[in-house]
Design an enzyme around this catalytic site. Sequence first.
Site, mmCIF file in Angstrom:
data_model
loop_
_atom_site.group_PDB
_atom_site.id
_atom_site.type_symbol
_atom_site.label_atom_id
_atom_site.label_comp_id
_atom_site.label_asym_id
_atom_site.label_seq_id
_atom_site.Cartn_x
_atom_site.Cartn_y
_atom_site.Cartn_z
ATOM 1 N N GLU A 1 -13.618 -0.346 17.223
ATOM 2 C CA GLU A 1 -14.399 -0.284 15.992
ATOM 3 C C GLU A 1 -15.698 -1.066 16.149
ATOM 4 O OE1 GLU A 1 -10.758 0.276 12.777
ATOM 5 O OE2 GLU A 1 -11.991 -1.543 12.658
ATOM 6 N N ASP B 1 -9.011 6.195 9.267
ATOM 7 C CA ASP B 1 -9.962 5.214 8.758
ATOM 8 C C ASP B 1 -10.033 4.017 9.691
ATOM 9 O OD1 ASP B 1 -11.742 4.116 6.720
ATOM 10 O OD2 ASP B 1 -10.114 2.709 6.270
ATOM 11 N N ILE C 1 0.836 -1.206 0.000
ATOM 12 C CA ILE C 1 0.000 0.000 0.000
ATOM 13 C C ILE C 1 0.870 1.254 0.000
ATOM 14 C CG2 ILE C 1 -1.730 1.311 1.279
ATOM 15 C CD1 ILE C 1 -2.707 -1.399 2.402
ATOM 16 N N HIS D 1 -13.322 2.405 8.647
ATOM 17 C CA HIS D 1 -12.516 1.295 8.124
ATOM 18 C C HIS D 1 -13.015 0.869 6.738
ATOM 19 C CE1 HIS D 1 -9.792 -2.189 9.635
ATOM 20 N NE2 HIS D 1 -9.601 -1.967 8.334
ATOM 21 N N ILE D 2 -13.058 1.840 5.821
ATOM 22 C CA ILE D 2 -13.576 1.588 4.476
ATOM 23 C C ILE D 2 -12.475 1.568 3.427
ATOM 24 C CG2 ILE D 2 -15.876 2.511 4.962
ATOM 25 C CD1 ILE D 2 -14.974 5.138 3.575
ATOM 26 N N GLY D 3 -11.213 1.425 3.859
ATOM 27 C CA GLY D 3 -10.100 1.532 2.931
ATOM 28 C C GLY D 3 -10.227 0.667 1.693
ATOM 29 N N ALA D 4 -10.563 -0.596 1.853
ATOM 30 C CA ALA D 4 -10.666 -1.512 0.714
ATOM 31 C C ALA D 4 -12.099 -1.697 0.241
ATOM 32 C CB ALA D 4 -10.071 -2.867 1.082
ATOM 33 N N ALA E 1 -3.784 2.431 8.626
ATOM 34 C CA ALA E 1 -3.143 1.137 8.890
ATOM 35 C C ALA E 1 -4.010 0.312 9.834
ATOM 36 C CB ALA E 1 -1.753 1.362 9.466
ATOM 37 N N ARG E 2 -3.817 0.499 11.135
ATOM 38 C CA ARG E 2 -4.629 -0.117 12.179
ATOM 39 C C ARG E 2 -4.715 0.862 13.341
ATOM 40 N NH1 ARG E 2 -6.149 -2.990 8.770
ATOM 41 N NH2 ARG E 2 -6.342 -5.284 8.760
#
Length: 322
Positions: A261, A256, A148, A280-283, A230-231
């Site tokens: 969460e 993100d 990434i 958490h919508i990165g992918a 990342a996290r």
Amino acid sequence: MRILVASQIAPAALATLQERHDVKLAIGASEPDLAAAAADRQAVVFRSGVSLGPAVLAAPDLRLLVRAGSGLDNLDVATVRARSIELVRIPGPGAQAVAELTFGLMIALARGIVVADRNLREGHWVKSELVGYNLRGKRLGIVGLGSIGSRVAALGQAWGMRPFGVVEHPTTERTDSFAERGIDLADLDRVLEESDFISLHVPLTDQTRGMFGRAELNRIKPGAFLVNIARGGVVDEGALLEALQPGGPIRGAALDVHVAEGEGKRSPLADLPNVVLTPHIGAQTIDAQEEIGREVVAIINRYDTALMEGQHAFDANPVGRE
């Protein structure tokens, strides 16, 4: 094959699996429920948001795990290795989507897009208050130049930014390879002190948990922006809250990923106007998930064929094995 699908995958991929295999769904289930569902399964397909610990991995016939993405912080990797369970990740399609969202978040910070939208919806014309920043010419620091992070660096170059970054194991060969692409390697201190934008792209491990605490955040170049895609556990959110206060070292942050969460969880940063938050919508793009879904089907079918032919070796290409 007997498959447990523990996370949402593209509908077309799920339908294809159901046509050929015995598929059980336990999407978003708790770990005890997953353990019960996995008891008779040979394969588990999963993403983030579910936890696969020893109880789940104890399923006697379990032989294959397919991670529809890249992160492994929700998986007991030690048990996977001890039981010699095949683990196949699919990092490529999601990596492009995450890299693109990184720039969406950077632009949102640099131009105050969320603040502008919120005010305009309330009838406030705040044009004179929203003087932003260009990306062009800015120093882009990337912590984690993997699949990434490397894409983020390339996109940064397209925007006219000057990317450089940190890798876990720098070598002469890697330094030269990145240099050929116009990307300098540096240590973390230099990235903190020189970057106008800092983007985080490291996995969550014992080494990276809390990697960005009060000391690191206070070393960031005054007025810089921070993006964590990342996290959540990589950043100390309490320390970040302090660093984002008026007069603090960080001009704004976008996250993100979060320490806590899920539905009903509220970020401690939620009341700050200089913060952008996404769930958490990165992918989470149609394109990425459809491509990941096709890879999931290909991996399952390839493994099933290997089993039927009595092969002891499983060729996970083209996505590769853990």
